[in-house]
Design an enzyme around this catalytic site. Sequence first.
Site, PDB file in Angstrom:
ATOM      1  N   TYR A 101       2.244 -13.168  -4.747  1.00 20.81           N
ATOM      2  CA  TYR A 101       2.617 -11.824  -5.190  1.00 20.81           C
ATOM      3  C   TYR A 101       3.821 -11.350  -4.392  1.00 20.81           C
ATOM      4  O   TYR A 101       3.887 -11.538  -3.177  1.00 20.81           O
ATOM      5  CB  TYR A 101       1.446 -10.853  -4.956  1.00 20.81           C
ATOM      6  CG  TYR A 101       1.827  -9.405  -5.208  1.00 20.81           C
ATOM      7  CD1 TYR A 101       1.590  -8.807  -6.442  1.00 20.81           C
ATOM      8  CD2 TYR A 101       2.451  -8.644  -4.215  1.00 20.81           C
ATOM      9  CE1 TYR A 101       1.968  -7.481  -6.676  1.00 20.81           C
ATOM     10  CE2 TYR A 101       2.836  -7.328  -4.448  1.00 20.81           C
ATOM     11  CZ  TYR A 101       2.588  -6.753  -5.680  1.00 20.81           C
ATOM     12  OH  TYR A 101       2.976  -5.462  -5.914  1.00 20.81           O
ATOM     13  N   GLU A 189       7.782  -5.589  -9.556  1.00 18.57           N
ATOM     14  CA  GLU A 189       6.691  -6.455  -9.116  1.00 18.57           C
ATOM     15  C   GLU A 189       6.750  -7.801  -9.825  1.00 18.57           C
ATOM     16  O   GLU A 189       6.956  -7.853 -11.032  1.00 18.57           O
ATOM     17  CB  GLU A 189       5.387  -5.725  -9.469  1.00 18.57           C
ATOM     18  CG  GLU A 189       4.140  -6.337  -8.934  1.00 18.57           C
ATOM     19  CD  GLU A 189       2.920  -5.512  -9.352  1.00 18.57           C
ATOM     20  OE1 GLU A 189       2.434  -4.718  -8.541  1.00 18.57           O
ATOM     21  OE2 GLU A 189       2.459  -5.667 -10.498  1.00 18.57           O
TER      22      GLU A 189
END
Length: 385
Positions: A101, A189
């Site tokens: 991530y 993101e």
Amino acid sequence: MNLHEYQSKARFAEFGIPTPKGKTATTPQEAYEAAREIGGAVVVKSQVLVGGRGKAGGIKLAKNPEEAEEHANSILGMTIKGLTVRKVLIDPAANIKTEIYLGITNDRAAGQPVMMASSEGGIEIEQVAREKPEAIVRERIDPFLGLRDYQARNLANGINLPREHWRAFSKIAASLYKCYQESDAVLAEINPLVITAENQLLALDGKMSIDDNALYRHPDLAEMRDVEAEPKEVTQARAAGLSYVKLNGQIGCMVNGAGLAMTTMDMTKLYGGDEIGPANFLDIGGGAKADKVAAALRIILADPNVKSVLFNIFGGITRGDEVARGILQALDEVKPNVPMVIRLVGTNAEEGRRIIDSANVPNLYSAATLTEAAKRAVELAKGAF
Ligand code: GDP
Ligand code: MN
């Protein structure tokens, strides 16, 4: 404003982040064509503005164009968390070795952007934050210095990324920060950022949220807004220049000024609780004229939960008499069938109240203080006249 995955990834690619070269499709036939042009295995991905599409069955691997067509056929039209899928993204399938991530958002408490990385990629970051917070590493970014190389290395080190990927990772982190900053984003993101079987880093999923107040500087991004995916009241409110947020209570609130609108929500919630409380946040802004008041009233009344309406107007730049005339004109056009309370103070308030009272509108009550107005709106919503 949230961007779709395909839009976010296209933006990422402009800033040099490696992404799969995919195509979008709105019909199974288009999905077939896209898969044929891409060649080999593909992944068919629903384009809706929510996370967890994988778990909901909105992401499927296809070995060939025929399979891509079949998957597109089942995914297009399906509902994910209340949203209908109208578009799919066809991406060349990746061979995933590791999912990580990488994201950036504003740390409001620190007044700085913060970049976050985690070895637990592919899972929603909120879940990681709840269940395994130690797996998230953070670097706050000084906006005057930007993301420093050592900070990107700190992140890489913090998630135990093998050394051979540090250079590529640092480049992606720098590009993501640049993309975030130059887009006036509040969130950018990549989840997952994967290491492929070929040892490449690749952004498989993308999510961006742009600051609405900065959209005027980004006509190219503003154009990407998916109007079909938002409630129609929100579209109407934006068109009329109103700030509107729908809530779950029963009292429709029309207020001039954001702070006053927040106070009005607090007061209706204080007396009405969760159930009866505010049905919306709505700021009609300073100097609102009749047409704007009418648009606001139409939006409030379109909500079937609304059982009473509270006008809370503080005359400053906006004159009380002007608002009163606006409200009467709007009531003439819209004709609500729910009771209403009006609290009007400030510039020309007395004249405003006189105008309202002499119009003798049925079911419109005036109140002298906000406390009285909020209590009254709650009683009216309960059906006690
Ligand atoms: P989300 O569930 O809405 O966050 O959608 P993602 O785009 O993140 O996809 C969810 C999961 O599907 C990823 O974490 C991957 O495990 C898987 N996935 C997505 N694209 C591919 C792909 O090209 N190949 C493979 N094998 N899996 C993929
Ligand atoms: Mn994802």
